[in-house]
Each structure stands twice: as C-alpha cells, then as structure tokens.
Scaffold this motif. Sequence first.
Motif, short mmCIF file in Angstrom:
data_model
loop_
_atom_site.label_atom_id
_atom_site.label_comp_id
_atom_site.label_asym_id
_atom_site.label_seq_id
_atom_site.Cartn_x
_atom_site.Cartn_y
_atom_site.Cartn_z
N VAL A 82 0.84 -1.21 0.00
CA VAL A 82 0.00 0.00 0.00
C VAL A 82 0.87 1.25 0.00
O VAL A 82 0.54 2.26 0.63
CB VAL A 82 -0.97 0.01 1.20
N SER A 83 2.01 1.19 -0.69
CA SER A 83 2.93 2.32 -0.67
C SER A 83 2.27 3.58 -1.23
O SER A 83 1.40 3.51 -2.12
CB SER A 83 4.19 1.99 -1.48
N TYR A 84 2.67 4.73 -0.69
CA TYR A 84 2.06 6.01 -1.07
C TYR A 84 2.24 6.25 -2.57
O TYR A 84 3.32 6.08 -3.13
CB TYR A 84 2.70 7.14 -0.28
N ASP A 85 1.15 6.65 -3.19
CA ASP A 85 1.13 6.89 -4.62
C ASP A 85 0.55 8.28 -4.88
O ASP A 85 -0.52 8.60 -4.36
CB ASP A 85 0.29 5.82 -5.32
N SER A 132 -6.21 9.63 -0.38
CA SER A 132 -7.48 8.90 -0.45
C SER A 132 -7.27 7.44 -0.09
O SER A 132 -6.77 6.65 -0.89
CB SER A 132 -8.06 9.00 -1.87
N THR A 133 -7.63 7.07 1.12
CA THR A 133 -7.38 5.70 1.57
C THR A 133 -8.17 4.68 0.76
O THR A 133 -7.71 3.53 0.60
CB THR A 133 -7.73 5.56 3.06
N ALA A 134 -9.31 5.08 0.23
CA ALA A 134 -10.11 4.15 -0.57
C ALA A 134 -9.34 3.67 -1.79
O ALA A 134 -9.57 2.56 -2.28
CB ALA A 134 -11.41 4.83 -0.99
N GLN A 150 -5.89 -3.29 -2.17
CA GLN A 150 -4.71 -4.15 -1.99
C GLN A 150 -4.77 -4.98 -0.71
O GLN A 150 -4.01 -5.94 -0.56
CB GLN A 150 -3.44 -3.29 -1.96
N ILE A 151 -5.65 -4.59 0.21
CA ILE A 151 -5.67 -5.25 1.52
C ILE A 151 -6.07 -6.72 1.45
O ILE A 151 -5.40 -7.57 2.07
CB ILE A 151 -6.59 -4.47 2.48
N ALA A 194 -2.18 8.09 6.64
CA ALA A 194 -1.12 7.16 7.03
C ALA A 194 -1.55 6.32 8.22
O ALA A 194 -1.31 5.11 8.27
CB ALA A 194 0.16 7.92 7.35
N ASP A 195 -2.19 6.96 9.20
CA ASP A 195 -2.67 6.24 10.37
C ASP A 195 -3.71 5.18 9.98
O ASP A 195 -3.69 4.05 10.47
CB ASP A 195 -3.28 7.20 11.39
N GLU A 196 -4.62 5.57 9.09
CA GLU A 196 -5.68 4.64 8.69
C GLU A 196 -5.11 3.45 7.92
O GLU A 196 -5.51 2.29 8.17
CB GLU A 196 -6.72 5.36 7.82
#
Length: 253
Positions: free
Chosen positions: A112-115, A121-123, A128-129, A180-182
């Motif tokens: 889930v690396s930052y893109d 947008s966590t959605a 990938q989860i 990031a926390d989520e």
Amino acid sequence: MGASARAWVVACAILVAGCSTGSGGTGHEAARTVVALGDSVPEGANCNCEPYPQLSATALSVPGTRQVTATNDAVGGYTSADVLAQLRSKSKVAANVAGADAVDVEVGANDVSYDKSCGNSTACYEGQIPKLEQNLAEIVRRVHELTAGHQVLVVLLDYWSVWLGGQYAKEQGAAYVGAADEMTDQVNGIIKKTANDTGSAYVDLRAAFKGPDYAYDETRYLSDDGDHPNAAGHEQISAATVDVIDKTLHLGG
C-alpha cells in the motif's frame, strides 16, 4: 494462555532451550538459525547499522549454551507477493527457510505504498488489503511446508507507520497523517489477525515506537528519510522482539 501463545511457546522452545547435558554433565552449545524475510525494514535500508534480525540473534545467544545466527533474506521494495515468490521458488532463500528454527516476516507496507495519483485517499489503496491478507497467510503456510519435519517459530512484525512517520509525516499535513494512520491500522490489523489465525508470534512495533497508546512521536527512531529505522530504531525492534520471547517463556524467571 491462548492458542497463539501456546504455539509460540512450543515452537520457540527449540530456539531458546538451554544446552543439553549428558550423563557426565558435559554440555554442548546448541546452534539455532533465524531467517528474516520481508522488505527494506528488516533489510536495514538507510541505516548503515546492524539490522534487527542480527541484533535479535545476538541477544538470544548465550555463550557456551546457545548460538543463534541470522540469515537476512529481506529485500528492499518487496511486497507480500515478492516474499511469497521467494518461498515458492527453488531458491537459496527457500533452502535457508527449510533449515531455519525461526523465521521473522515483516512485509505489507509496500503493498500500500504512497502513490501520488491516490494521494491521501485511503479508498484508493484499500483494494490491496485482501491480497495482502491472502499472501501473508500463504507465506506462513509455505514456511511451515518448507520446514515440515521440525518445529519452526514464525514471527510476524507490523509497522509504526506504513508511510512516513513522526515529524516527517506531520510535515506533509494533517490529511497525510490521518491517511497514514488509517492505512497503518489496516495493514497492522491484517498482520495481527494472520498471527492469531496461524498460531504465529506477533510483535507490535507501533507500540514499540509510539508507546502503548500510540501517543508518542517516533521521530527519534527514524533515519533521515523519515521512512526507515535508524540504529536506535533497529535496537528498539530487536528489544521488542526479544521481549515477546522473554515474557512468553519467562526466561528471566
């Protein structure tokens, strides 16, 4: 004691048991092997220090009684799919695992690396989860398959943050910190669930870096990229891992 703890005690006994003695009372030094799998964190990226798998092996060793060595097969940038591919191939990594007494696994952040296209947008990352959950369970299963015939300890470690942490995250703004926390909650939740479901050990690195309530700033444990542990961070991870062993097996008692 829960099922996970019981499995931890049984499997870990082969790693931390004292030297055996014959009828004459002469002991011999027991050799134990730990293999580390995962991403750039166990690999020791951007640290120029001894990574936590080696530190933990040293801490578990007792001169004249027990010698624990670490083989570090973690690779920077690896996802859960990459680690699973390592274990499925007829490679040196699979051979190392086959002879291991314990296997440390820390992977999932790169899934889930930052893109930039997703941003905060966590959605955008949540798809990938399920694959991470599937891969992690299969990684544990494959470790046990490779080590069939002898007991093996599997240790699953999570993350303080799957993106930047501490002050480095705060510099990106409140929305970044919240996202990031989520995402860390989701990845760590999968890691903890997999540990419970498979009878593996679980090391909560968020608590190790941020305190039991996750309230402390972990910057002091991070390298200058804000992402990887520094030397103090690797020492903290090692201490947390060894502490799980000590508390479960009452080694100090």
